[in-house]
Design a protein around this motif. Structure first.
Motif, PDB file in Angstrom:
ATOM      1  N   GLN B  96      -5.029  -0.197   7.867  1.00 36.65           N
ATOM      2  CA  GLN B  96      -3.838  -0.948   8.282  1.00 36.65           C
ATOM      3  C   GLN B  96      -4.190  -2.407   8.604  1.00 36.65           C
ATOM      4  O   GLN B  96      -3.507  -3.327   8.204  1.00 36.65           O
ATOM      5  CB  GLN B  96      -3.225  -0.274   9.505  1.00 36.65           C
ATOM      6  CG  GLN B  96      -1.970  -0.976  10.008  1.00 36.65           C
ATOM      7  CD  GLN B  96      -1.342  -0.209  11.170  1.00 36.65           C
ATOM      8  OE1 GLN B  96      -1.764   0.896  11.498  1.00 36.65           O
ATOM      9  NE2 GLN B  96      -0.333  -0.799  11.761  1.00 36.65           N
ATOM     10  N   GLN B 154      -6.051  -8.236   3.159  1.00 35.02           N
ATOM     11  CA  GLN B 154      -5.804  -6.900   2.616  1.00 35.02           C
ATOM     12  C   GLN B 154      -6.292  -6.791   1.173  1.00 35.02           C
ATOM     13  O   GLN B 154      -6.803  -5.755   0.757  1.00 35.02           O
ATOM     14  CB  GLN B 154      -4.305  -6.567   2.738  1.00 35.02           C
ATOM     15  CG  GLN B 154      -3.990  -5.085   2.672  1.00 35.02           C
ATOM     16  CD  GLN B 154      -4.696  -4.249   3.746  1.00 35.02           C
ATOM     17  OE1 GLN B 154      -5.914  -4.105   3.721  1.00 35.02           O
ATOM     18  NE2 GLN B 154      -3.933  -3.699   4.675  1.00 35.02           N
ATOM     19  N   THR B 175       0.257  -1.506   4.271  1.00 31.13           N
ATOM     20  CA  THR B 175       1.227  -2.614   4.185  1.00 31.13           C
ATOM     21  C   THR B 175       1.909  -2.882   5.521  1.00 31.13           C
ATOM     22  O   THR B 175       2.801  -3.724   5.603  1.00 31.13           O
ATOM     23  CB  THR B 175       2.317  -2.276   3.143  1.00 31.13           C
ATOM     24  OG1 THR B 175       2.974  -1.047   3.542  1.00 31.13           O
ATOM     25  CG2 THR B 175       1.729  -2.092   1.763  1.00 31.13           C
ATOM     26  N   SER B 180       7.505  -7.934   3.122  1.00 31.61           N
ATOM     27  CA  SER B 180       7.972  -7.096   2.001  1.00 31.61           C
ATOM     28  C   SER B 180       7.324  -7.488   0.682  1.00 31.61           C
ATOM     29  O   SER B 180       6.857  -6.616  -0.076  1.00 31.61           O
ATOM     30  CB  SER B 180       9.489  -7.217   1.849  1.00 31.61           C
ATOM     31  OG  SER B 180      10.093  -6.859   3.051  1.00 31.61           O
ATOM     32  N   ALA B 183       3.694  -6.649   0.618  1.00 31.66           N
ATOM     33  CA  ALA B 183       3.558  -5.183   0.611  1.00 31.66           C
ATOM     34  C   ALA B 183       3.727  -4.639  -0.801  1.00 31.66           C
ATOM     35  O   ALA B 183       2.963  -3.780  -1.253  1.00 31.66           O
ATOM     36  CB  ALA B 183       4.581  -4.559   1.551  1.00 31.66           C
ATOM     37  N   THR B 205       1.908   6.200   5.076  1.00 32.36           N
ATOM     38  CA  THR B 205       2.767   5.044   5.359  1.00 32.36           C
ATOM     39  C   THR B 205       4.051   5.434   6.096  1.00 32.36           C
ATOM     40  O   THR B 205       4.542   6.560   5.986  1.00 32.36           O
ATOM     41  CB  THR B 205       3.124   4.315   4.043  1.00 32.36           C
ATOM     42  OG1 THR B 205       3.883   3.146   4.367  1.00 32.36           O
ATOM     43  CG2 THR B 205       3.940   5.207   3.110  1.00 32.36           C
ATOM     44  N   ASP B 207       6.217   2.776   5.952  1.00 34.56           N
ATOM     45  CA  ASP B 207       6.887   1.577   5.458  1.00 34.56           C
ATOM     46  C   ASP B 207       7.914   1.941   4.374  1.00 34.56           C
ATOM     47  O   ASP B 207       7.562   2.116   3.200  1.00 34.56           O
ATOM     48  CB  ASP B 207       5.801   0.629   4.907  1.00 34.56           C
ATOM     49  CG  ASP B 207       6.336  -0.765   4.671  1.00 34.56           C
ATOM     50  OD1 ASP B 207       7.560  -0.964   4.825  1.00 34.56           O
ATOM     51  OD2 ASP B 207       5.520  -1.644   4.340  1.00 34.56           O
ATOM     52  N   ILE B 210       8.315   0.420   0.727  1.00 33.25           N
ATOM     53  CA  ILE B 210       7.439   0.707  -0.425  1.00 33.25           C
ATOM     54  C   ILE B 210       7.575   2.156  -0.896  1.00 33.25           C
ATOM     55  O   ILE B 210       6.819   2.592  -1.762  1.00 33.25           O
ATOM     56  CB  ILE B 210       5.955   0.406  -0.095  1.00 33.25           C
ATOM     57  CG1 ILE B 210       5.478   1.251   1.106  1.00 33.25           C
ATOM     58  CG2 ILE B 210       5.727  -1.072   0.164  1.00 33.25           C
ATOM     59  CD1 ILE B 210       3.979   1.293   1.256  1.00 33.25           C
TER      60      ILE B 210
END
Lengths: 377, 229
Positions: B96, B154, B175, B180, B183, B205, B207, B210
């Motif tokens: 992360q 990342q 992400t 956004s 990601a 995730t 998120d 995604i």
């Protein structure tokens, strides 16, 4: 790539601050070792400077350093005739508070007969004593320049030569003067006391008394045999130089040695604890990094190397800082701080050992870090 | 159909004892094939992290069968050092918060994964630069992690995960710290890697932006697979 060095470079300022702090601590520990060695060295400085093979002293005593000893001055002639003896000379020793221009000065006076054993072998500046009276050779520690005068008893003495590194076992600088001058200071009664002694029928007393007679032996002569021969005279006993050196280090300065030794061990223990804590803190600061390393497959060797190398680098820089510190300030110490290559090498080994021991706790903790911590639990 | 790269069958895992026992995984079965990108979602405490730890070979299940590329893991044949080697050589990790080592620059962070696996340093750095170029952060190769933006860091972390050409890539909320657009870029990269290197990608995730980037989305609840779409 070296992870330990990379981490140190990344936190260089903090590492240097820690090293300096550790250096101060190591400096104190090194100074203690130096003072310990200095005490031994100072205790032996006087006997070494005289290059005596035999010390003839008052019967039943272990003088002249460990105990008081008084023998007639003519014993030197008796000793000179012993087989194997090539030279002999009477000496006196006494500690006095001399009056210098800078105030009272505590010194140890060595009285000897110029041309016979007992005086310094050489001078750093000026000249050796001749036949004149009221002349002295002073050690540099007394801070008496050539030509300066100091008052001892009722007389003034002029500095005609200086030596270096010649101090008594208590650290007092040595002053060499003629035997006649030193006997006058030590044995001659003050006029009122002499008048009283004469009135009592005892006379003012002779002054040809010495504290010891030292002898140099011919090459190959057996010091023990000559010492045994000396005991034929019931009022005399003799110590070989080895016995005298042993007496000086085991008896005269023994308590100081033990005290300093114990304090040094305590300091080294404190250093070990502090190094262990520093390494532990440094390791725990990298908890997430170590967990990540373990997760991506780093071996135990990589983790151990990271911790151990940092401990050794920290110990090394602290040690070097400590040595530099001691060499910077050691001349300011009132007593000799003797830190030679042997002591430095010994302390380097001790520091290495301390670093390895100190890092064990951190290594154990690092190896127990769960790689799950890198994943956020 | 070819054998899945990651194959979990009836995996169970409990923590604690007596009244405090928690069943983190309860008969979970899941397979991820080569070139497949699978998402793992679920509320906190649903067992996602436990499942990821089992697949990462750092947590032994109480029961069930787990195979990587046809080889059974946790059946007693692998020692701790073997599992580390397995992680070094076959699994890439993405975190992360990227978990880059702060004292190494980007290229050395990537090269480290290879030198740990025995690659000579010069060769490792050369491949690290190629990977950083591939992930479009080559110009930041000499930057320290503290100087990288979240997206750049990342990407460097992805480069590190890919360094040893792993067959399995595990990503834990990769992400979460990105906006956004970034990601989506990261997920597209993972898909690209999965396809080009025939790797299995398993992503934990929360998120939602995604969710549409996965071949399959597996939902966990109370240690069980609730749904797989």
């Amino acid at each position: 790539m070296n992870l330990a060095l990379a981490d140190i470079r990344h936190n260089l300022a903090r590492f240097l601050m820690t090293s300096v702090g550790l250096g101060l601590l190591m400096g104190v520990a090194l100074a203690m070792v130096g003072i310990y060695q200095g005490v031994v060295s100072e205790a032996l400085a006087l006997s070494r400077s005289m290059r005596a093979d035999l010390w003839v002293v008052e019967s039943g005593t272990r003088g002249p350093f460990a105990e008081s000893s008084r023998i007639p001055g003519d014993v030197r002639e008796i000793v000179a005739r012993l087989p194997g003896v090539v030279a002999s000379g009477g000496i006196t020793l006494q500690t006095v508070e001399a009056a210098s221009t800078r105030g009272p000065l505590r010194v140890q006076i060595i009285g000897f007969e110029p041309g016979r054993p007992g005086g310094p072998q050489a001078v750093e500046a000026g000249r050796l004593l001749g036949g004149s009276r009221y002349e002295i050779i002073a050690d540099a520690r007394a801070r008496l320049p050539l030509g300066s005068t100091i008052g001892i008893g009722n007389d003034l003495y002029t500095v005609v030569g200086t030596t270096r590194g010649l101090v008594a076992s208590g650290g007092d600088p040595l002053i060499f003067m003629s035997l006649k001058d030193s006997q006058a200071i030590q044995f001659q009664l003050a006029p009122p006391a002499a008048r009283r002694a004469i009135a009592a029928g005892g006379g003012s007393g002779g002054t040809d008394t010495v504290n010891a007679v030292i002898a140099r032996l011919a090459d190959g002569a057996d010091a023990d045999k000559v010492a045994t021969l000396t005991t034929r005279w019931k009022h005399l006993s003799a110590l070989t130089d080895a016995e005298q050196s042993d007496l000086l280090t085991r008896s005269v300065v023994n308590r100081a040695r033990v005290q300093l030794g114990i304090f040094t061990v305590v300091l080294l223990f404190v250093s070990a604890v502090i190094i262990a804590l520093i390494i532990y803190t440094m390791t725990m600061d990298k908890l997430r990094e170590i967990a990540t390393l373990k997760l991506i497959g780093a071996t135990d060797g990589t983790i151990i190397g990271l911790v151990l190398q940092q401990a050794l680098i920290l110990g090394g820089t602290g040690f070097v800082s400590g040595v530099a510190l001691v060499f910077l300030v050691r001349d300011g110490f009132p007593r000799t701080v003797e830190l030679g290559p042997e002591e430095i090498a010994f302390m380097a080994l001790v520091t290495t050992g301390i670093c390895i021991l100190g890092s064990l706790l951190s290594i154990r903790a690092a190896l127990r870090i769960d790689p799950q911590q890198a994943l956020g639990g | 159909m070819s054998k899945p790269l990651v194959d979990l069958a009836n995996i169970s895992k409990t923590f604690g004892t007596g009244d405090t026992v928690v069943r983190a995984l309860d008969n979970v079965s899941l397979s991820v094939g080569a070139g497949e990108v699978v998402g793992l979602k679920g509320p906190s405490g649903s067992g996602k992290s436990t499942l990821l730890n089992v697949v990462a070979c750092i947590l032994a299940p109480d029961s069930g069968r787990f195979e990587i590329d046809g080889e059974a893991i946790w059946d007693g044949s692998y020692r701790i050092s073997d599992l580390r080697r397995l992680r070094r050589e076959r699994i890439g990790f993405i975190f992360q918060f990227h978990n880059l080592l702060p004292f190494l620059d980007a290229v050395d962070n990537v090269a480290l994964a290879m030198t740990l696996a025995g690659t000579e340093r010069t060769a490792a750095r050369k491949r690290a630069r190629e990977l950083l170029d591939y992930l479009q952060v080559g110009k930041r190769a000499d930057a320290m992690p503290s100087r990288l933006s979240g997206g750049e860091a990342q990407r460097v972390a992805i480069a590190r995960a890919l360094a040893n050409r792993p067959r399995i890539i595990l990503a834990d909320e990769p992400t979460a710290a990105l906006d956004s657009e970034r990601a989506r870029v990261v997920m597209d990269l993972l898909r690209q890697v999965a396809v080009e290197q025939s790797a299995a990608v398993l992503v934990v995730t929360h998120d939602e932006k995604i969710f549409d980037r996965f071949d399959r989305m597996v939902s966990l609840r109370d240690g069980r697979i609730e749904s797989a779409t």
